[in-house]
Design a protein around this motif. Sequence first.
Motif, mmCIF file in Angstrom:
data_model
loop_
_atom_site.group_PDB
_atom_site.id
_atom_site.type_symbol
_atom_site.label_atom_id
_atom_site.label_comp_id
_atom_site.label_asym_id
_atom_site.label_seq_id
_atom_site.Cartn_x
_atom_site.Cartn_y
_atom_site.Cartn_z
ATOM 1 N N SER A 8 -6.298 -11.668 -11.013
ATOM 2 C CA SER A 8 -5.050 -11.352 -10.055
ATOM 3 C C SER A 8 -4.211 -10.090 -10.641
ATOM 4 C CB SER A 8 -4.215 -12.489 -9.594
ATOM 5 O OG SER A 8 -5.185 -13.539 -8.770
ATOM 6 N N PHE A 44 -4.040 1.761 -6.089
ATOM 7 C CA PHE A 44 -3.204 0.685 -5.901
ATOM 8 C C PHE A 44 -1.729 1.388 -6.718
ATOM 9 C CE2 PHE A 44 -1.540 -3.479 -7.704
ATOM 10 C CZ PHE A 44 -0.968 -3.518 -6.749
ATOM 11 N N ASN A 86 1.462 -0.348 -7.674
ATOM 12 C CA ASN A 86 2.199 -1.761 -7.779
ATOM 13 C C ASN A 86 3.821 -1.582 -7.847
ATOM 14 O OD1 ASN A 86 2.269 -4.241 -8.550
ATOM 15 N ND2 ASN A 86 2.126 -3.993 -10.604
ATOM 16 N N LEU A 112 0.788 -6.433 0.134
ATOM 17 C CA LEU A 112 -0.472 -7.129 0.252
ATOM 18 C C LEU A 112 -0.438 -8.364 1.361
ATOM 19 C CD1 LEU A 112 -3.458 -8.128 -0.773
ATOM 20 C CD2 LEU A 112 -2.151 -9.219 -2.661
ATOM 21 N N MET A 159 -6.655 -5.256 -8.580
ATOM 22 C CA MET A 159 -6.284 -4.751 -7.056
ATOM 23 C C MET A 159 -6.738 -3.174 -7.184
ATOM 24 S SD MET A 159 -4.803 -7.125 -5.639
ATOM 25 C CE MET A 159 -4.414 -5.848 -4.124
#
Length: 488
Positions: free
Chosen positions: A141, A158, A160, A166, A146
Amino acid sequence: MLATHRVKDSSNETIGFIAEDRFYTIHNIVENIDYFDNLRLLKNNIIKSKIKLPEIQYRELNKLIYTKLKRDNPFNRDVQQRLMDWKNDPNHKVLQVEGARQVGKTTEIKKFAYKNYEYIIYVNLANDEFNFAEVVTKQGSDPLGMEIYCRKASLPSFKNDKRTILIIDEIQIDSKVYNSIRTLYNNLKCDILVTGSYLGQILKEEYFHPMGTISYTTMFPLSFKEFCRAFKKEKKLLELDIYKDKYDDELGKLYEIYRKIGGYPDVVTEFIKTKSIDNCNDVIQKLLTTFEIESRGLTEVIPLYDIFNCILTNNFSNKSISNGIQWLIYSGIIGEMSLYLETGIGHLRRIYFLDCGLANYLAKQVNINESTREGILTETFAFSELYRLHKERYSKSKVLGRTPGFGIYNNYELDFIILEKVKDSNGDSHGRKVGIEVKTTKGDPKSLKVFLNKGLIERGILAKKSGGGHNDSFDTIPIYAIGNFPYN
Protein backbone atom coordinates in the motif's frame (compact mmCIF):
# COMPACT_ATOMS: atom_id res chain seq x y z
CA MET A 1 -4.14 9.70 -35.06
CA LEU A 2 -3.62 13.36 -34.24
CA ALA A 3 -3.25 14.83 -30.78
CA THR A 4 -5.46 17.92 -30.54
CA HIS A 5 -4.72 19.28 -27.03
CA ARG A 6 -1.96 19.18 -24.46
CA VAL A 7 -3.32 18.47 -20.96
CA LYS A 8 -1.70 20.10 -17.93
CA ASP A 9 -2.40 19.87 -14.22
CA SER A 10 -2.49 22.62 -11.59
CA SER A 11 1.32 22.46 -11.29
CA ASN A 12 1.65 23.24 -15.00
CA GLU A 13 2.96 19.73 -15.60
CA THR A 14 2.01 18.01 -18.85
CA ILE A 15 0.21 14.83 -17.86
CA GLY A 16 -1.22 13.76 -21.23
CA PHE A 17 -2.84 14.67 -24.52
CA ILE A 18 -6.26 14.61 -26.12
CA ALA A 19 -6.62 12.64 -29.35
CA GLU A 20 -9.92 11.79 -31.03
CA ASP A 21 -11.76 13.25 -28.01
CA ARG A 22 -10.06 10.83 -25.63
CA PHE A 23 -7.51 11.52 -22.91
CA TYR A 24 -4.19 9.64 -23.10
CA THR A 25 -1.65 9.73 -20.28
CA ILE A 26 2.05 10.32 -20.86
CA HIS A 27 2.68 6.67 -20.12
CA ASN A 28 0.05 5.62 -22.72
CA ILE A 29 1.72 7.76 -25.36
CA VAL A 30 5.28 6.70 -24.53
CA GLU A 31 4.29 3.07 -25.00
CA ASN A 32 2.34 3.79 -28.21
CA ILE A 33 4.16 6.75 -29.74
CA ASP A 34 3.95 5.34 -33.27
CA TYR A 35 0.16 5.72 -33.22
CA PHE A 36 0.32 9.51 -32.79
CA ASP A 37 1.15 11.23 -36.08
CA ASN A 38 2.04 14.65 -34.66
CA LEU A 39 3.93 13.61 -31.52
CA ARG A 40 7.50 12.43 -31.10
CA LEU A 41 9.43 11.00 -28.20
CA LEU A 42 12.60 12.73 -26.95
CA LYS A 43 15.06 11.63 -24.32
CA ASN A 44 13.83 11.04 -20.76
CA ASN A 45 10.35 10.26 -22.14
CA ILE A 46 9.68 13.89 -23.00
CA ILE A 47 6.96 14.20 -25.64
CA LYS A 48 7.01 17.03 -28.13
CA SER A 49 4.33 17.98 -30.64
CA LYS A 50 5.27 18.95 -34.21
CA ILE A 51 3.09 22.06 -33.91
CA LYS A 52 2.08 23.95 -30.78
CA LEU A 53 -1.14 22.49 -29.42
CA PRO A 54 -3.78 24.36 -27.43
CA GLU A 55 -3.60 23.59 -23.71
CA ILE A 56 -6.37 22.40 -21.46
CA GLN A 57 -6.41 21.90 -17.69
CA TYR A 58 -7.02 18.40 -16.41
CA ARG A 59 -9.64 19.81 -14.06
CA GLU A 60 -11.63 20.88 -17.12
CA LEU A 61 -11.91 17.23 -18.12
CA ASN A 62 -13.19 16.46 -14.62
CA LYS A 63 -15.79 19.21 -14.99
CA LEU A 64 -17.11 17.53 -18.13
CA ILE A 65 -17.50 14.25 -16.25
CA TYR A 66 -19.14 16.04 -13.32
CA THR A 67 -21.58 17.80 -15.66
CA LYS A 68 -22.60 14.48 -17.17
CA LEU A 69 -23.05 12.93 -13.73
CA LYS A 70 -25.27 15.85 -12.73
CA ARG A 71 -27.27 15.59 -15.92
CA ASP A 72 -27.85 11.86 -15.51
CA ASN A 73 -28.44 12.13 -11.73
CA PRO A 74 -29.96 15.56 -11.06
CA PHE A 75 -30.87 15.12 -7.39
CA ASN A 76 -29.14 17.48 -4.96
CA ARG A 77 -28.43 15.24 -1.98
CA ASP A 78 -27.65 16.32 1.57
CA VAL A 79 -24.72 13.91 1.67
CA GLN A 80 -22.72 16.33 -0.46
CA GLN A 81 -22.43 18.72 2.49
CA ARG A 82 -21.37 15.88 4.78
CA LEU A 83 -18.68 14.87 2.30
CA MET A 84 -17.47 18.46 2.07
CA ASP A 85 -17.38 18.73 5.87
CA TRP A 86 -15.17 15.63 5.91
CA LYS A 87 -12.85 17.05 3.23
CA ASN A 88 -12.51 20.37 5.04
CA ASP A 89 -11.68 18.76 8.37
CA PRO A 90 -7.86 19.06 8.59
CA ASN A 91 -7.71 15.95 10.79
CA HIS A 92 -10.02 13.76 8.75
CA LYS A 93 -9.34 10.06 8.37
CA VAL A 94 -10.60 7.46 5.92
CA LEU A 95 -14.33 7.96 5.32
CA GLN A 96 -16.56 4.90 5.07
CA VAL A 97 -19.91 5.60 3.38
CA GLU A 98 -22.54 3.09 4.41
CA GLY A 99 -26.02 2.45 3.11
CA ALA A 100 -28.28 0.03 1.28
CA ARG A 101 -28.03 -0.91 -2.36
CA GLN A 102 -29.27 1.64 -4.87
CA VAL A 103 -29.49 4.62 -2.50
CA GLY A 104 -27.02 6.51 -4.72
CA LYS A 105 -23.71 6.05 -2.86
CA THR A 106 -21.48 5.57 -5.91
CA THR A 107 -23.18 8.33 -7.89
CA GLU A 108 -22.94 10.91 -5.11
CA ILE A 109 -19.35 10.01 -4.27
CA LYS A 110 -18.31 10.39 -7.91
CA LYS A 111 -20.12 13.73 -8.17
CA PHE A 112 -18.28 14.91 -5.06
CA ALA A 113 -14.92 13.65 -6.31
CA TYR A 114 -15.07 15.07 -9.83
CA LYS A 115 -16.24 18.43 -8.51
CA ASN A 116 -13.65 18.82 -5.75
CA TYR A 117 -10.49 16.89 -6.72
CA GLU A 118 -7.99 17.03 -9.52
CA TYR A 119 -7.02 13.35 -9.53
CA ILE A 120 -9.63 10.64 -9.00
CA ILE A 121 -8.63 7.01 -8.56
CA TYR A 122 -11.87 5.02 -8.58
CA VAL A 123 -11.64 1.30 -7.84
CA ASN A 124 -14.67 -1.00 -7.88
CA LEU A 125 -13.72 -4.32 -6.33
CA ALA A 126 -16.81 -5.93 -7.86
CA ASN A 127 -15.07 -5.51 -11.20
CA ASP A 128 -11.39 -5.12 -10.36
CA GLU A 129 -10.11 -5.32 -13.93
CA PHE A 130 -6.73 -3.76 -13.11
CA ASN A 131 -6.06 -5.92 -10.03
CA PHE A 132 -6.01 -3.22 -7.39
CA ALA A 133 -6.24 -5.91 -4.69
CA GLU A 134 -3.11 -7.65 -5.98
CA VAL A 135 -1.12 -4.42 -6.38
CA VAL A 136 -2.00 -3.15 -2.90
CA THR A 137 -1.21 -6.49 -1.31
CA LYS A 138 2.17 -6.93 -3.03
CA GLN A 139 3.37 -3.35 -2.71
CA GLY A 140 2.34 -2.88 0.90
CA SER A 141 0.00 0.00 0.00
CA ASP A 142 2.89 2.42 -0.57
CA PRO A 143 3.00 5.17 -3.22
CA LEU A 144 4.94 2.90 -5.59
CA GLY A 145 2.04 0.46 -5.59
CA MET A 146 -0.39 3.28 -6.39
CA GLU A 147 1.85 4.41 -9.27
CA ILE A 148 1.84 0.88 -10.68
CA TYR A 149 -1.95 0.72 -10.42
CA CYS A 150 -2.41 4.13 -12.08
CA ARG A 151 -0.31 3.00 -15.03
CA LYS A 152 -2.27 -0.22 -15.39
CA ALA A 153 -5.57 1.71 -15.22
CA SER A 154 -4.43 4.36 -17.76
CA LEU A 155 -4.61 7.10 -15.14
CA PRO A 156 -2.17 10.01 -14.79
CA SER A 157 0.93 9.45 -12.68
CA PHE A 158 0.02 9.11 -8.99
CA LYS A 159 0.13 12.39 -7.07
CA ASN A 160 0.45 11.59 -3.39
CA ASP A 161 -1.17 14.75 -2.04
CA LYS A 162 -4.55 16.29 -1.27
CA ARG A 163 -5.29 16.91 -4.93
CA THR A 164 -5.99 13.17 -5.15
CA ILE A 165 -8.82 11.04 -3.79
CA LEU A 166 -8.73 7.25 -3.74
CA ILE A 167 -12.23 5.72 -3.81
CA ILE A 168 -12.59 2.00 -3.12
CA ASP A 169 -16.13 0.85 -3.89
CA GLU A 170 -17.59 -2.48 -2.75
CA ILE A 171 -14.69 -2.87 -0.34
CA GLN A 172 -16.49 -5.63 1.54
CA ILE A 173 -15.73 -7.98 -1.36
CA ASP A 174 -12.03 -8.41 -0.52
CA SER A 175 -10.87 -8.93 3.05
CA LYS A 176 -7.22 -8.24 2.15
CA VAL A 177 -8.08 -4.81 0.76
CA TYR A 178 -10.31 -4.02 3.71
CA ASN A 179 -7.54 -5.07 6.08
CA SER A 180 -5.13 -2.73 4.27
CA ILE A 181 -7.14 0.42 5.13
CA ARG A 182 -4.90 1.36 8.05
CA THR A 183 -1.74 0.82 5.97
CA LEU A 184 -3.18 2.90 3.13
CA TYR A 185 -4.02 5.69 5.56
CA ASN A 186 -0.56 5.63 7.17
CA ASN A 187 1.39 5.49 3.89
CA LEU A 188 -0.60 7.77 1.60
CA LYS A 189 -1.16 11.52 1.82
CA CYS A 190 -4.17 11.57 -0.51
CA ASP A 191 -7.77 11.43 0.73
CA ILE A 192 -9.30 7.95 0.97
CA LEU A 193 -12.98 7.06 0.84
CA VAL A 194 -14.42 3.55 0.94
CA THR A 195 -17.94 2.30 0.43
CA GLY A 196 -19.91 -0.87 0.12
CA SER A 197 -23.31 -2.39 0.63
CA TYR A 198 -24.05 -4.90 3.38
CA LEU A 199 -20.89 -3.97 5.27
CA GLY A 200 -22.29 -5.97 8.17
CA GLN A 201 -20.86 -8.99 6.40
CA ILE A 202 -17.34 -7.85 7.27
CA LEU A 203 -17.81 -8.89 10.88
CA LYS A 204 -16.14 -12.18 10.00
CA GLU A 205 -12.90 -13.46 11.44
CA GLU A 206 -10.85 -12.77 8.32
CA TYR A 207 -11.65 -9.05 8.49
CA PHE A 208 -9.66 -6.77 10.78
CA HIS A 209 -11.57 -3.67 11.81
CA PRO A 210 -9.26 -0.61 11.56
CA MET A 211 -10.33 1.12 14.76
CA GLY A 212 -9.32 4.76 14.95
CA THR A 213 -8.64 4.99 11.22
CA ILE A 214 -12.18 5.30 9.87
CA SER A 215 -14.99 7.79 10.27
CA TYR A 216 -18.48 7.02 9.02
CA THR A 217 -21.45 8.53 7.27
CA THR A 218 -24.67 6.84 6.21
CA MET A 219 -26.74 7.35 3.09
CA PHE A 220 -30.45 6.65 2.86
CA PRO A 221 -33.04 6.93 0.11
CA LEU A 222 -34.13 10.52 -0.55
CA SER A 223 -35.62 12.10 2.55
CA PHE A 224 -38.91 13.96 2.22
CA LYS A 225 -36.94 17.22 2.23
CA GLU A 226 -34.78 15.98 -0.66
CA PHE A 227 -37.92 14.71 -2.39
CA CYS A 228 -39.48 18.18 -2.10
CA ARG A 229 -36.23 19.63 -3.42
CA ALA A 230 -36.57 17.54 -6.57
CA PHE A 231 -39.98 19.17 -7.15
CA LYS A 232 -38.74 22.66 -6.18
CA LYS A 233 -40.83 22.73 -2.99
CA GLU A 234 -38.07 22.48 -0.37
CA LYS A 235 -38.17 26.19 0.46
CA LYS A 236 -41.88 25.97 1.17
CA LEU A 237 -41.32 22.99 3.49
CA LEU A 238 -38.48 24.63 5.42
CA GLU A 239 -40.10 28.06 5.74
CA LEU A 240 -43.38 26.75 7.13
CA ASP A 241 -44.71 28.23 10.32
CA ILE A 242 -45.67 24.76 11.48
CA TYR A 243 -48.01 26.09 14.18
CA LYS A 244 -49.80 28.81 12.22
CA ASP A 245 -49.88 27.87 8.54
CA LYS A 246 -52.76 25.81 7.20
CA TYR A 247 -52.18 22.33 5.83
CA ASP A 248 -50.46 22.99 2.51
CA ASP A 249 -52.09 21.17 -0.39
CA GLU A 250 -48.93 21.06 -2.53
CA LEU A 251 -46.82 19.60 0.27
CA GLY A 252 -49.68 17.30 1.22
CA LYS A 253 -49.85 15.96 -2.32
CA LEU A 254 -46.09 15.31 -2.36
CA TYR A 255 -46.40 13.60 1.02
CA GLU A 256 -49.03 11.21 -0.34
CA ILE A 257 -46.87 10.41 -3.38
CA TYR A 258 -43.77 9.93 -1.24
CA ARG A 259 -45.60 7.53 1.06
CA LYS A 260 -46.45 5.40 -1.97
CA ILE A 261 -43.16 5.39 -3.88
CA GLY A 262 -40.50 6.25 -1.28
CA GLY A 263 -37.14 7.81 -2.01
CA TYR A 264 -34.93 5.35 -3.89
CA PRO A 265 -33.39 7.51 -6.65
CA ASP A 266 -34.35 5.18 -9.53
CA VAL A 267 -37.95 5.10 -8.29
CA VAL A 268 -38.18 8.88 -7.96
CA THR A 269 -36.60 9.30 -11.40
CA GLU A 270 -39.25 6.96 -12.85
CA PHE A 271 -42.04 8.99 -11.26
CA ILE A 272 -40.63 12.27 -12.56
CA LYS A 273 -40.50 10.78 -16.06
CA THR A 274 -43.84 8.96 -16.15
CA LYS A 275 -45.95 10.14 -13.17
CA SER A 276 -47.00 6.48 -12.89
CA ILE A 277 -47.17 4.74 -9.50
CA ASP A 278 -47.42 1.38 -11.30
CA ASN A 279 -44.17 2.05 -13.14
CA CYS A 280 -42.56 2.98 -9.83
CA ASN A 281 -43.71 -0.33 -8.38
CA ASP A 282 -41.97 -2.10 -11.28
CA VAL A 283 -38.71 -0.46 -10.20
CA ILE A 284 -39.34 -1.32 -6.55
CA GLN A 285 -39.97 -4.94 -7.55
CA LYS A 286 -36.55 -5.03 -9.24
CA LEU A 287 -34.93 -3.57 -6.12
CA LEU A 288 -36.50 -6.23 -3.93
CA THR A 289 -35.40 -8.93 -6.34
CA THR A 290 -31.83 -7.64 -6.04
CA PHE A 291 -32.07 -7.70 -2.24
CA GLU A 292 -33.49 -11.22 -2.34
CA ILE A 293 -30.75 -12.58 -4.62
CA GLU A 294 -27.96 -11.02 -2.59
CA SER A 295 -29.41 -12.25 0.69
CA ARG A 296 -29.23 -15.92 -0.29
CA GLY A 297 -26.92 -17.76 2.05
CA LEU A 298 -27.00 -14.89 4.53
CA THR A 299 -30.48 -15.32 6.01
CA GLU A 300 -30.32 -19.07 6.62
CA VAL A 301 -33.29 -20.97 5.22
CA ILE A 302 -35.96 -18.29 5.62
CA PRO A 303 -36.84 -16.60 2.29
CA LEU A 304 -36.40 -12.83 2.39
CA TYR A 305 -40.05 -12.15 1.54
CA ASP A 306 -41.12 -14.21 4.58
CA ILE A 307 -38.92 -11.99 6.72
CA PHE A 308 -40.51 -8.90 5.16
CA ASN A 309 -43.95 -10.26 6.02
CA CYS A 310 -42.88 -10.86 9.62
CA ILE A 311 -41.71 -7.25 9.85
CA LEU A 312 -45.07 -5.98 8.64
CA THR A 313 -46.96 -8.20 11.10
CA ASN A 314 -44.55 -7.73 14.05
CA ASN A 315 -43.76 -11.45 14.34
CA PHE A 316 -40.13 -11.89 15.38
CA SER A 317 -40.32 -15.11 17.38
CA ASN A 318 -38.43 -17.41 15.00
CA LYS A 319 -34.62 -17.36 15.55
CA SER A 320 -33.94 -17.52 11.82
CA ILE A 321 -36.28 -14.57 11.33
CA SER A 322 -34.31 -12.64 13.95
CA ASN A 323 -31.04 -13.43 12.18
CA GLY A 324 -32.50 -12.28 8.88
CA ILE A 325 -33.74 -9.07 10.50
CA GLN A 326 -30.27 -8.39 11.85
CA TRP A 327 -28.85 -8.76 8.35
CA LEU A 328 -31.49 -6.35 6.99
CA ILE A 329 -30.56 -3.82 9.67
CA TYR A 330 -26.88 -4.11 8.70
CA SER A 331 -27.88 -3.74 5.06
CA GLY A 332 -29.69 -0.43 5.66
CA ILE A 333 -33.05 -1.71 4.41
CA ILE A 334 -34.77 -1.59 7.81
CA GLY A 335 -34.20 0.09 11.15
CA GLU A 336 -35.18 -0.69 14.71
CA MET A 337 -36.06 1.24 17.81
CA SER A 338 -36.19 0.21 21.46
CA LEU A 339 -38.75 0.67 24.17
CA TYR A 340 -38.12 3.72 26.36
CA LEU A 341 -39.07 3.10 29.97
CA GLU A 342 -39.18 5.45 32.91
CA THR A 343 -35.82 4.08 33.99
CA GLY A 344 -34.11 3.93 30.59
CA ILE A 345 -34.27 1.76 27.49
CA GLY A 346 -35.82 -1.70 27.49
CA HIS A 347 -35.27 -4.75 25.31
CA LEU A 348 -38.52 -4.74 23.36
CA ARG A 349 -38.14 -3.35 19.87
CA ARG A 350 -40.06 -2.31 16.81
CA ILE A 351 -38.89 -2.72 13.24
CA TYR A 352 -39.67 -0.38 10.34
CA PHE A 353 -38.62 -0.16 6.74
CA LEU A 354 -36.40 2.83 6.01
CA ASP A 355 -38.30 3.52 2.80
CA CYS A 356 -42.05 4.05 2.44
CA GLY A 357 -42.07 2.70 -1.12
CA LEU A 358 -40.77 -0.71 -0.01
CA ALA A 359 -43.28 -0.85 2.85
CA ASN A 360 -46.18 0.15 0.59
CA TYR A 361 -45.29 -2.38 -2.12
CA LEU A 362 -44.85 -5.25 0.37
CA ALA A 363 -47.97 -4.40 2.37
CA LYS A 364 -50.00 -4.84 -0.80
CA GLN A 365 -48.59 -8.34 -1.26
CA VAL A 366 -49.91 -9.65 2.08
CA ASN A 367 -53.32 -9.82 3.70
CA ILE A 368 -53.30 -6.39 5.34
CA ASN A 369 -56.44 -4.26 5.20
CA GLU A 370 -56.40 -0.71 3.88
CA SER A 371 -56.69 0.95 7.29
CA THR A 372 -53.80 -1.04 8.72
CA ARG A 373 -51.68 -0.37 5.63
CA GLU A 374 -52.31 3.37 5.96
CA GLY A 375 -51.17 3.22 9.56
CA ILE A 376 -48.03 1.30 8.58
CA LEU A 377 -47.15 3.89 5.92
CA THR A 378 -47.73 6.84 8.25
CA GLU A 379 -45.54 5.32 10.97
CA THR A 380 -42.91 4.25 8.41
CA PHE A 381 -42.74 7.81 7.08
CA ALA A 382 -42.36 9.23 10.59
CA PHE A 383 -39.77 6.64 11.61
CA SER A 384 -37.60 7.09 8.51
CA GLU A 385 -37.61 10.87 8.96
CA LEU A 386 -36.74 10.64 12.68
CA TYR A 387 -34.21 7.82 12.23
CA ARG A 388 -32.03 10.02 10.00
CA LEU A 389 -31.66 12.56 12.80
CA HIS A 390 -29.73 9.98 14.82
CA LYS A 391 -27.13 9.37 12.08
CA GLU A 392 -25.63 12.86 12.07
CA ARG A 393 -22.23 13.57 13.62
CA TYR A 394 -22.54 14.22 17.34
CA SER A 395 -21.40 17.82 17.02
CA LYS A 396 -24.15 18.53 14.49
CA SER A 397 -26.84 16.20 15.80
CA LYS A 398 -30.04 17.63 17.28
CA VAL A 399 -30.84 14.41 19.15
CA LEU A 400 -29.14 11.92 21.43
CA GLY A 401 -29.15 8.14 21.11
CA ARG A 402 -28.74 5.67 18.26
CA THR A 403 -32.40 5.51 17.21
CA PRO A 404 -35.82 6.88 18.11
CA GLY A 405 -37.70 4.97 20.82
CA PHE A 406 -41.31 4.23 21.65
CA GLY A 407 -43.20 4.09 24.95
CA ILE A 408 -45.60 1.78 26.76
CA TYR A 409 -47.44 2.71 29.95
CA ASN A 410 -50.15 0.31 31.10
CA ASN A 411 -52.45 -0.03 28.07
CA TYR A 412 -51.14 3.09 26.32
CA GLU A 413 -48.50 3.05 23.59
CA LEU A 414 -46.71 6.18 22.39
CA ASP A 415 -45.47 5.97 18.79
CA PHE A 416 -42.11 7.72 19.19
CA ILE A 417 -39.90 9.20 21.86
CA ILE A 418 -36.75 11.10 20.93
CA LEU A 419 -34.16 12.78 23.12
CA GLU A 420 -33.73 16.38 22.03
CA LYS A 421 -30.14 17.51 22.63
CA VAL A 422 -30.20 20.60 24.86
CA LYS A 423 -27.35 22.26 26.73
CA ASP A 424 -27.37 23.30 30.35
CA SER A 425 -25.72 26.40 31.81
CA ASN A 426 -22.36 24.62 31.86
CA GLY A 427 -22.54 23.82 28.15
CA ASP A 428 -23.07 20.09 28.75
CA SER A 429 -25.60 18.27 26.58
CA HIS A 430 -28.45 16.21 27.96
CA GLY A 431 -31.59 14.71 26.45
CA ARG A 432 -35.07 16.18 26.80
CA LYS A 433 -37.74 13.55 26.17
CA VAL A 434 -40.06 14.56 23.35
CA GLY A 435 -43.03 12.27 22.74
CA ILE A 436 -44.59 12.14 19.28
CA GLU A 437 -47.91 10.59 18.35
CA VAL A 438 -48.80 10.28 14.67
CA LYS A 439 -52.33 10.06 13.34
CA THR A 440 -53.46 8.83 9.94
CA THR A 441 -57.05 9.93 10.63
CA LYS A 442 -58.76 12.17 13.14
CA GLY A 443 -58.65 11.02 16.70
CA ASP A 444 -57.81 11.96 20.26
CA PRO A 445 -54.09 11.52 21.13
CA LYS A 446 -54.84 9.61 24.32
CA SER A 447 -51.41 8.07 24.73
CA LEU A 448 -49.67 11.41 24.29
CA LYS A 449 -51.86 12.97 26.98
CA VAL A 450 -51.25 10.11 29.42
CA PHE A 451 -47.47 10.26 28.97
CA LEU A 452 -47.53 14.02 29.51
CA ASN A 453 -49.79 13.80 32.58
CA LYS A 454 -47.60 11.12 34.15
CA GLY A 455 -44.43 13.13 33.51
CA LEU A 456 -42.94 10.40 31.32
CA ILE A 457 -42.10 12.94 28.61
CA GLU A 458 -41.24 16.63 28.80
CA ARG A 459 -42.84 17.78 25.57
CA GLY A 460 -45.64 16.40 23.41
CA ILE A 461 -46.08 16.61 19.63
CA LEU A 462 -49.09 15.42 17.63
CA ALA A 463 -48.33 14.95 13.92
CA LYS A 464 -51.29 14.53 11.56
CA LYS A 465 -52.75 15.67 8.26
CA SER A 466 -53.78 19.13 9.41
CA GLY A 467 -52.38 22.54 10.09
CA GLY A 468 -50.38 23.15 13.24
CA GLY A 469 -51.33 24.70 16.54
CA HIS A 470 -50.60 25.03 20.25
CA ASN A 471 -52.48 23.31 23.04
CA ASP A 472 -52.20 23.73 26.78
CA SER A 473 -50.26 20.47 27.03
CA PHE A 474 -49.00 19.58 23.53
CA ASP A 475 -48.39 21.05 20.08
CA THR A 476 -49.74 19.92 16.72
CA ILE A 477 -47.68 19.90 13.50
CA PRO A 478 -48.50 18.79 9.94
CA ILE A 479 -47.31 15.22 9.42
CA TYR A 480 -45.11 16.13 6.44
CA ALA A 481 -43.04 18.43 8.70
CA ILE A 482 -42.06 15.71 11.18
CA GLY A 483 -38.47 15.78 9.87
CA ASN A 484 -38.19 19.53 10.57
CA PHE A 485 -36.81 18.89 14.06
CA PRO A 486 -36.55 20.60 16.52
CA TYR A 487 -40.09 21.91 16.24
CA ASN A 488 -39.37 25.54 17.12
